[in-house]
Scaffold this motif. Structure first.
Motif, PDB file in Angstrom:
ATOM      1  N   LYS A   1       0.858  -1.145  -0.086  1.00 37.56           N
ATOM      2  CA  LYS A   1      -0.059   0.682   0.069  1.00 37.56           C
ATOM      3  C   LYS A   1       1.054   1.036  -0.084  1.00 37.56           C
ATOM      4  O   LYS A   1       1.132   1.127   1.105  1.00 37.56           O
ATOM      5  CB  LYS A   1      -1.167  -0.200   1.262  1.00 37.56           C
ATOM      6  CG  LYS A   1      -1.312  -1.416   1.575  1.00 37.56           C
ATOM      7  CD  LYS A   1      -2.804  -0.924   2.395  1.00 37.56           C
ATOM      8  CE  LYS A   1      -3.514  -2.002   2.942  1.00 37.56           C
ATOM      9  NZ  LYS A   1      -4.901  -2.614   4.084  1.00 37.56           N
ATOM     10  N   ARG A   2       0.664   2.380  -0.527  1.00 37.27           N
ATOM     11  CA  ARG A   2       1.358   3.043  -1.470  1.00 37.27           C
ATOM     12  C   ARG A   2       0.897   4.544  -1.715  1.00 37.27           C
ATOM     13  O   ARG A   2      -0.340   4.456  -3.207  1.00 37.27           O
ATOM     14  CB  ARG A   2       2.144   3.028  -1.741  1.00 37.27           C
ATOM     15  CG  ARG A   2       3.869   2.986  -0.738  1.00 37.27           C
ATOM     16  CD  ARG A   2       5.603   2.713  -1.741  1.00 37.27           C
ATOM     17  NE  ARG A   2       6.631   3.270  -0.722  1.00 37.27           N
ATOM     18  CZ  ARG A   2       8.004   3.489  -1.388  1.00 37.27           C
ATOM     19  NH1 ARG A   2       8.115   2.903  -2.610  1.00 37.27           N
ATOM     20  NH2 ARG A   2       8.863   3.972  -0.861  1.00 37.27           N
ATOM     21  N   GLU A   3       0.256   5.621  -1.723  1.00 40.79           N
ATOM     22  CA  GLU A   3       0.118   6.024  -2.426  1.00 40.79           C
ATOM     23  C   GLU A   3       0.211   6.827  -3.662  1.00 40.79           C
ATOM     24  O   GLU A   3       1.719   6.340  -3.882  1.00 40.79           O
ATOM     25  CB  GLU A   3      -0.345   7.902  -1.626  1.00 40.79           C
ATOM     26  CG  GLU A   3      -1.579   7.780  -0.120  1.00 40.79           C
ATOM     27  CD  GLU A   3      -1.413   8.614   0.658  1.00 40.79           C
ATOM     28  OE1 GLU A   3      -0.959   9.826   0.413  1.00 40.79           O
ATOM     29  OE2 GLU A   3      -1.792   9.214   1.281  1.00 40.79           O
ATOM     30  N   VAL A   4       0.037   7.465  -4.278  1.00 39.30           N
ATOM     31  CA  VAL A   4       0.802   7.913  -5.662  1.00 39.30           C
ATOM     32  C   VAL A   4       1.345   8.807  -6.202  1.00 39.30           C
ATOM     33  O   VAL A   4       3.093   8.340  -6.298  1.00 39.30           O
ATOM     34  CB  VAL A   4      -0.093   7.848  -6.817  1.00 39.30           C
ATOM     35  CG1 VAL A   4       0.070   8.306  -7.934  1.00 39.30           C
ATOM     36  CG2 VAL A   4      -2.110   6.735  -7.392  1.00 39.30           C
ATOM     37  N   GLY A   5       1.422   9.368  -5.097  1.00 36.91           N
ATOM     38  CA  GLY A   5       2.384  10.724  -4.690  1.00 36.91           C
ATOM     39  C   GLY A   5       3.778  10.039  -3.749  1.00 36.91           C
ATOM     40  O   GLY A   5       4.085  10.849  -4.248  1.00 36.91           O
ATOM     41  N   GLU A   6       3.031   9.143  -3.373  1.00 33.08           N
ATOM     42  CA  GLU A   6       5.164   8.456  -2.310  1.00 33.08           C
ATOM     43  C   GLU A   6       4.901   7.222  -2.819  1.00 33.08           C
ATOM     44  O   GLU A   6       6.283   6.630  -2.456  1.00 33.08           O
ATOM     45  CB  GLU A   6       3.803   7.957  -1.102  1.00 33.08           C
ATOM     46  CG  GLU A   6       3.049   8.920  -0.114  1.00 33.08           C
ATOM     47  CD  GLU A   6       3.664  10.140  -0.172  1.00 33.08           C
ATOM     48  OE1 GLU A   6       5.164  10.483   0.223  1.00 33.08           O
ATOM     49  OE2 GLU A   6       2.466  10.977  -0.002  1.00 33.08           O
ATOM     50  N   LEU A   7       4.909   7.372  -4.054  1.00 34.49           N
ATOM     51  CA  LEU A   7       5.150   6.351  -5.371  1.00 34.49           C
ATOM     52  C   LEU A   7       7.455   6.230  -5.302  1.00 34.49           C
ATOM     53  O   LEU A   7       7.254   7.457  -5.637  1.00 34.49           O
ATOM     54  CB  LEU A   7       5.494   6.184  -6.181  1.00 34.49           C
ATOM     55  CG  LEU A   7       3.579   5.010  -6.211  1.00 34.49           C
ATOM     56  CD1 LEU A   7       2.575   4.747  -8.031  1.00 34.49           C
ATOM     57  CD2 LEU A   7       3.392   3.694  -5.505  1.00 34.49           C
ATOM     58  N   SER A   8       8.447   5.761  -4.761  1.00 35.54           N
ATOM     59  CA  SER A   8       9.474   5.685  -5.763  1.00 35.54           C
ATOM     60  C   SER A   8       9.583   5.955  -6.580  1.00 35.54           C
ATOM     61  O   SER A   8       9.309   5.293  -7.773  1.00 35.54           O
ATOM     62  CB  SER A   8      10.087   4.908  -5.104  1.00 35.54           C
ATOM     63  OG  SER A   8       9.935   4.103  -4.981  1.00 35.54           O
ATOM     64  N   ILE A   9      11.157   6.260  -7.855  1.00 34.72           N
ATOM     65  CA  ILE A   9      11.403   6.083  -8.754  1.00 34.72           C
ATOM     66  C   ILE A   9      10.958   4.620  -9.027  1.00 34.72           C
ATOM     67  O   ILE A   9      10.705   4.347 -10.789  1.00 34.72           O
ATOM     68  CB  ILE A   9      12.443   7.220  -9.037  1.00 34.72           C
ATOM     69  CG1 ILE A   9      12.784   8.211  -8.522  1.00 34.72           C
ATOM     70  CG2 ILE A   9      12.868   6.540 -10.353  1.00 34.72           C
ATOM     71  CD1 ILE A   9      13.792   8.750  -9.238  1.00 34.72           C
ATOM     72  N   VAL A  10      11.336   3.726  -8.230  1.00 36.41           N
ATOM     73  CA  VAL A  10      11.385   2.295  -9.351  1.00 36.41           C
ATOM     74  C   VAL A  10      10.675   2.170  -9.266  1.00 36.41           C
ATOM     75  O   VAL A  10       9.798   1.179 -10.074  1.00 36.41           O
ATOM     76  CB  VAL A  10      12.139   1.512  -7.812  1.00 36.41           C
ATOM     77  CG1 VAL A  10      12.606   0.454  -8.606  1.00 36.41           C
ATOM     78  CG2 VAL A  10      13.772   1.801  -7.570  1.00 36.41           C
ATOM     79  N   ASP A  11       8.892   2.659  -7.587  1.00 36.99           N
ATOM     80  CA  ASP A  11       7.960   2.005  -8.162  1.00 36.99           C
ATOM     81  C   ASP A  11       7.226   2.483  -9.659  1.00 36.99           C
ATOM     82  O   ASP A  11       6.186   1.582 -10.276  1.00 36.99           O
ATOM     83  CB  ASP A  11       7.376   2.344  -6.977  1.00 36.99           C
ATOM     84  CG  ASP A  11       7.455   1.121  -5.863  1.00 36.99           C
ATOM     85  OD1 ASP A  11       7.977   0.263  -5.873  1.00 36.99           O
ATOM     86  OD2 ASP A  11       8.106   2.749  -4.486  1.00 36.99           O
ATOM     87  N   LEU A  12       7.516   3.794  -9.517  1.00 38.35           N
ATOM     88  CA  LEU A  12       7.279   4.689 -11.357  1.00 38.35           C
ATOM     89  C   LEU A  12       7.516   3.780 -11.961  1.00 38.35           C
ATOM     90  O   LEU A  12       6.580   3.331 -13.531  1.00 38.35           O
ATOM     91  CB  LEU A  12       7.074   5.612 -10.696  1.00 38.35           C
ATOM     92  CG  LEU A  12       6.728   6.541 -12.235  1.00 38.35           C
ATOM     93  CD1 LEU A  12       4.577   6.765 -12.022  1.00 38.35           C
ATOM     94  CD2 LEU A  12       7.006   8.442 -11.827  1.00 38.35           C
ATOM     95  N   ALA A  13       8.438   3.345 -12.542  1.00 32.71           N
ATOM     96  CA  ALA A  13       9.025   2.678 -14.138  1.00 32.71           C
ATOM     97  C   ALA A  13       8.283   0.979 -13.936  1.00 32.71           C
ATOM     98  O   ALA A  13       7.829   1.270 -14.731  1.00 32.71           O
ATOM     99  CB  ALA A  13      10.560   2.921 -13.209  1.00 32.71           C
TER     100      ALA A  13
END
Length: 213
Positions: free
Chosen positions: A27-39
């Protein structure tokens, strides 16, 4: 008609797979995603789009990259949970960009973070002046965390997961030798046994690691 059935089937299956994968990834908010998560999320979305568009490709082969990305990210999450140094290397550290009302110009240049972005984020959080800020940290997600001078004491963690945060020690004007001595005096001889430690106004808060039986 068969094409429409195939589209519906693949769409439903991909929706379920992505739903399960994202749920298992935590569970992580979209605004709290790391660069790795986003990729990882972007790659999964692209793969899912290709799987829906390429009907001639075997469906399992189309979704196999999604499964592999999930396994890689799950392993990565487990490793960084166990090792703070690896976590800092992969996800990065928060950057101190304002201290005691002064902008840390060198750190802003290092992070390629300009004054326009800084002032905009200050305004968005209702801060009128840089001089009102005690500390401002640029988080790994790009969010600015602000602590104003009139908010009272600000506590920085000195130990996390058994590792000393030397940056925070520097901020409070202390060194690791002082930390080790103070903890020893207070009955904590081994830093690796400490899960979380903070210090403010002569008061220590120390939480030891949970014991495994």
């Amino acid at each position: 008609m068969e094409d429409y059935t195939l589209i519906i089937f693949r769409t439903i299956v991909l929706y379920i797979i992505l739903l399960v994968v994202f749920r298992l990834m935590g569970k992580r908010e979209v605004g709290e995603l790391s660069i790795v998560d986003l990729a990882i999320f972007v790659l999964m979305g692209e793969i899912a789009a290709i799987a829906l568009d390429d009907y001639d490709r075997q469906f399992f082969k189309a979704i196999l990259p999604i499964i592999l990305l999930f396994l890689i990210q799950y392993l990565n999450s487990w490793l960084i949970l166990k090792n703070k140094k690896l976590r800092d290397f992969i996800e990065g550290d928060p950057s101190l960009v304002i201290r005691d009302g002064y902008i840390c110009e060198a750190e802003m240049k290092k992070q390629r973070y300009n004054l326009d972005d800084l002032l905009q984020q200050l305004r968005e959080q209702g801060v009128c002046s840089v001089q009102d800020v005690a500390y401002a940290f640029l988080e790994q997600s790009g969010k600015l965390s602000i602590y104003q001078k009139d908010q009272g004491g600000f506590i920085l963690p000195l130990i996390l997961d058994g590792y000393v945060d030397k940056r925070h020690l520097k901020i409070i004007g202390k060194d690791e030798k002082w930390l080790v001595h103070e903890l020893l005096v207070n009955g904590y001889p081994n830093i690796r046994d400490i899960f979380y430690c903070s210090y403010e106004d002569g008061k220590w808060f120390v939480q030891l690691r949970a014991r495994k039986y």
